[in-house]
Design a protein around this motif. Structure first.
Motif, PDB file in Angstrom:
ATOM      1  N   ALA A 113       0.819  -1.213   0.000  1.00  0.00           N
ATOM      2  CA  ALA A 113       0.000   0.000   0.000  1.00  0.00           C
ATOM      3  C   ALA A 113       0.852   1.262   0.000  1.00  0.00           C
ATOM      4  O   ALA A 113       1.892   1.328   0.658  1.00  0.00           O
ATOM      5  CB  ALA A 113      -0.918   0.010   1.215  1.00  0.00           C
ATOM      6  N   LYS A 114       0.354   2.256  -0.732  1.00  0.00           N
ATOM      7  CA  LYS A 114       0.982   3.578  -0.807  1.00  0.00           C
ATOM      8  C   LYS A 114      -0.096   4.618  -0.522  1.00  0.00           C
ATOM      9  O   LYS A 114      -1.194   4.539  -1.085  1.00  0.00           O
ATOM     10  CB  LYS A 114       1.566   3.803  -2.209  1.00  0.00           C
ATOM     11  CG  LYS A 114       2.120   5.182  -2.437  1.00  0.00           C
ATOM     12  CD  LYS A 114       2.610   5.338  -3.871  1.00  0.00           C
ATOM     13  CE  LYS A 114       3.130   6.743  -4.105  1.00  0.00           C
ATOM     14  NZ  LYS A 114       3.627   6.904  -5.482  1.00  0.00           N
ATOM     15  N   LEU A 115       0.203   5.588   0.336  1.00  0.00           N
ATOM     16  CA  LEU A 115      -0.739   6.662   0.625  1.00  0.00           C
ATOM     17  C   LEU A 115      -0.630   7.699  -0.487  1.00  0.00           C
ATOM     18  O   LEU A 115       0.361   8.415  -0.592  1.00  0.00           O
ATOM     19  CB  LEU A 115      -0.446   7.300   1.981  1.00  0.00           C
ATOM     20  CG  LEU A 115      -1.366   8.446   2.397  1.00  0.00           C
ATOM     21  CD1 LEU A 115      -2.819   7.988   2.497  1.00  0.00           C
ATOM     22  CD2 LEU A 115      -0.894   9.049   3.716  1.00  0.00           C
ATOM     23  N   ILE A 116      -1.653   7.755  -1.331  1.00  0.00           N
ATOM     24  CA  ILE A 116      -1.669   8.704  -2.447  1.00  0.00           C
ATOM     25  C   ILE A 116      -1.998  10.102  -1.944  1.00  0.00           C
ATOM     26  O   ILE A 116      -1.336  11.074  -2.292  1.00  0.00           O
ATOM     27  CB  ILE A 116      -2.705   8.291  -3.513  1.00  0.00           C
ATOM     28  CG1 ILE A 116      -2.340   6.955  -4.120  1.00  0.00           C
ATOM     29  CG2 ILE A 116      -2.820   9.354  -4.593  1.00  0.00           C
ATOM     30  CD1 ILE A 116      -3.425   6.396  -5.028  1.00  0.00           C
ATOM     31  N   SER A 117      -3.061  10.193  -1.147  1.00  0.00           N
ATOM     32  CA  SER A 117      -3.446  11.506  -0.635  1.00  0.00           C
ATOM     33  C   SER A 117      -4.181  11.358   0.684  1.00  0.00           C
ATOM     34  O   SER A 117      -4.763  10.316   0.976  1.00  0.00           O
ATOM     35  CB  SER A 117      -4.328  12.250  -1.642  1.00  0.00           C
ATOM     36  OG  SER A 117      -5.598  11.647  -1.740  1.00  0.00           O
ATOM     37  N   LEU A 118      -4.128  12.427   1.467  1.00  0.00           N
ATOM     38  CA  LEU A 118      -4.840  12.500   2.733  1.00  0.00           C
ATOM     39  C   LEU A 118      -5.445  13.892   2.812  1.00  0.00           C
ATOM     40  O   LEU A 118      -4.735  14.894   2.707  1.00  0.00           O
ATOM     41  CB  LEU A 118      -3.899  12.256   3.910  1.00  0.00           C
ATOM     42  CG  LEU A 118      -4.565  12.189   5.272  1.00  0.00           C
ATOM     43  CD1 LEU A 118      -5.379  10.905   5.408  1.00  0.00           C
ATOM     44  CD2 LEU A 118      -3.536  12.274   6.380  1.00  0.00           C
ATOM     45  N   LYS A 119      -6.752  13.941   2.971  1.00  0.00           N
ATOM     46  CA  LYS A 119      -7.455  15.218   3.041  1.00  0.00           C
ATOM     47  C   LYS A 119      -8.216  15.310   4.345  1.00  0.00           C
ATOM     48  O   LYS A 119      -8.745  14.310   4.842  1.00  0.00           O
ATOM     49  CB  LYS A 119      -8.436  15.354   1.871  1.00  0.00           C
ATOM     50  CG  LYS A 119      -7.738  15.438   0.531  1.00  0.00           C
ATOM     51  CD  LYS A 119      -8.721  15.737  -0.581  1.00  0.00           C
ATOM     52  CE  LYS A 119      -7.961  16.013  -1.856  1.00  0.00           C
ATOM     53  NZ  LYS A 119      -7.893  14.962  -2.775  1.00  0.00           N
TER      54      LYS A 119
END
Length: 155
Positions: A113-119
Motif C-alpha cells: 500500500a501507498k498513501l496517495i493523498s490525505l485530506k
C-alpha cells in the motif's frame, strides 16, 4: 513485522506520497474459498469443484473469488498500518480496481500500500491508498486499485 503506528491526522499526513509497506503473506485455502461461496451465494464450479477445475479450468485448480481477495483488504491493511486514537473507520470507495491474475487455491497473497493523498474533511481524514495484491512467486499481481477509507479520529 509490526504495523506502522498512526494516531492522528498530522502523523498520517507525513506519509503522503509514500509507500507504507507490505503485509505478511496469507494463504488462500479451499476452506476459505468454500466459506466465501456460502456467504455470497456464488457457487461457480471454478471456485468449488476441485476435480473439474483440474481438467477443465485453464488454471489447473480452483481459484479464489476476485471479491474474496478484495475482502481481505482490511485484514491485510491492518498488518501494514495500525490507526489508533480512532472513533471509527469507514470504507468509502474503490476506484480503478483491476483483477490482473487469478489466485489459485493455496497461493500466498500479500498487500502492498501507498498513501496517495490525505485530506481533512471537517475533522474526518479521507485517505486514498494505491493497493496492490501480490501473489508470491508470480510476476503479475492479483489486483491493483485505489481504496478510500474515512478515519474519524478522537481529537
Amino acid at each position: 513485522m509490526s504495523p506502522q503506528q498512526i494516531n492522528s491526522f498530522a502523523e498520517f499526513q507525513q506519509f503522503e506520497g509514500s509507500e507504507l509497506g507490505a503485509s505478511e503473506y496469507h494463504t488462500i485455502t479451499q476452506d476459505q474459498i468454500n466459506q466465501f461461496a456460502a456467504a455470497t451465494l456464488d457457487y461457480q464450479w471454478i471456485h468449488l469443484d476441485q476435480e473439474r477445475a483440474k481438467t477443465e479450468s485453464p488454471f489447473g485448480s480452483t481459484i479464489a473469488h476476485g471479491y474474496l481477495t478484495v475482502s481481505l483488504l482490511p485484514y491485510l491493511w491492518a498488518q501494514i498500518v495500525e490507526i489508533g486514537n480512532l472513533k471509527m473507520q469507514v470504507n468509502y470507495g474503490i476506484e480503478e480496481l483491476r483483477f490482473n491474475q487469478a489466485v489459485t487455491v493455496n497461493s500466498q497473497v500479500r498487500l502492498r500500500a501507498k498513501l496517495i493523498s490525505l485530506k481533512n474533511l471537517r475533522g474526518i481524514a479521507k485517505a486514498q491508498l494505491e493497493v496492490i495484491m501480490e501473489i508470491k512467486d508470480q510476476p503479475k499481481p492479483a489486483f491493483t486499485g485505489i481504496i478510500t477509507f474515512l478515519y474519524h479520529f478522537n481529537s
